[in-house]
Write a protein that holds these residues in place. Sequence first.
Motif, PDB file in Angstrom:
ATOM      1  N   ARG A   1      34.250-140.895 -25.940  1.00  0.00           N
ATOM      2  CA  ARG A   1      33.792-139.838 -25.051  1.00  0.00           C
ATOM      3  C   ARG A   1      34.478-138.511 -25.366  1.00  0.00           C
ATOM      4  N   ALA A   2      35.751-138.574 -25.767  1.00  0.00           N
ATOM      5  CA  ALA A   2      36.458-137.333 -26.102  1.00  0.00           C
ATOM      6  C   ALA A   2      35.848-136.667 -27.329  1.00  0.00           C
TER       7      ALA A   2
ATOM      8  N   ASP B   1      38.058-131.232 -20.324  1.00  0.00           N
ATOM      9  CA  ASP B   1      37.614-132.610 -20.158  1.00  0.00           C
ATOM     10  C   ASP B   1      37.896-133.463 -21.389  1.00  0.00           C
ATOM     11  N   ARG B   2      37.661-132.919 -22.573  1.00  0.00           N
ATOM     12  CA  ARG B   2      37.885-133.701 -23.785  1.00  0.00           C
ATOM     13  C   ARG B   2      39.352-134.085 -23.936  1.00  0.00           C
TER      14      ARG B   2
ATOM     15  N   TYR C   1      31.880-135.799 -26.283  1.00  0.00           N
ATOM     16  CA  TYR C   1      31.646-135.374 -24.891  1.00  0.00           C
ATOM     17  C   TYR C   1      30.662-134.219 -24.857  1.00  0.00           C
TER      18      TYR C   1
ATOM     19  N   ALA D   1      40.844-137.864 -24.163  1.00  0.00           N
ATOM     20  CA  ALA D   1      41.570-138.248 -25.378  1.00  0.00           C
ATOM     21  C   ALA D   1      42.979-138.729 -25.058  1.00  0.00           C
TER      22      ALA D   1
END
Length: 249
Positions: free
Chosen positions: A244-245, A97-98, A248, A102
């Motif tokens: 968020r990256a 997810d990260r 997260y 990114a």
Amino acid sequence: MDYWTTLIVAGAAFLFSGAVKGLAGIGMPTAAIALMTLFLDPRTAIALVLFPMIGSNAWQVLRAGELQRTARRYAVFAVVLLGGVTLTAFATQNTGDRALLAVLGLVILFFVAVSWRGLVPPLLARHDRSAQIGFGLLAGVVGGMTAGWGAPLAMYLATKQVDKDEFVRATGFLIFVGSLPLCLAYIQLGFMTGPLAGASALMLLPTLVGFSLGEIFRNRLSAQAFRKAILIVFVFMGLNLIRRAIWYG
């Protein structure tokens, strides 16, 4: 988060992101995903955005007109985009997810950096085919990972120095084309489940309502204000995705 809360959160995100798309002709998936990932994981957010992305861009293409001419003009880009999205979606199915957040954030900020002061060089007509292949491949890779290929697409159109009506026609057509294989890939990979598919279909309504509102404002903007609106939208979305990256979890 339960199903009904997810619908409420997504509905608000799509109302706003639909307005962004109506205003700028682009940026709906990026805006929606950026907002939804405040509450949902990226794969769920991307799955939810697929049907609104297909529907809003089909609507944009129909309203913009000149479909046959647009399809002929950007045929090379469309074919490369189709292949790139399909291959990348399957190749990166296990990407974390990260990394997804990114990649999208960095691509968006790069686009803003080179576009803010008109640093994108104009494209000579004889190089258009090569540019369509190159930018189409970049858009396919980024789109297959993140559903957000607006930045490379906008970069390509900036090199062509198209007017805002042509920008809207081209982005609507190419994002619609690219969203179809991504949707099929997500279904095949199991990221688009039955409940998510139903929720995604429901999000067409707030998306189109927001799109109509944004379109009203777009028709009142000058070309310069239109360009600034696109870049301002992207810089906020890009920074949020980078945030968020990093944080997260």
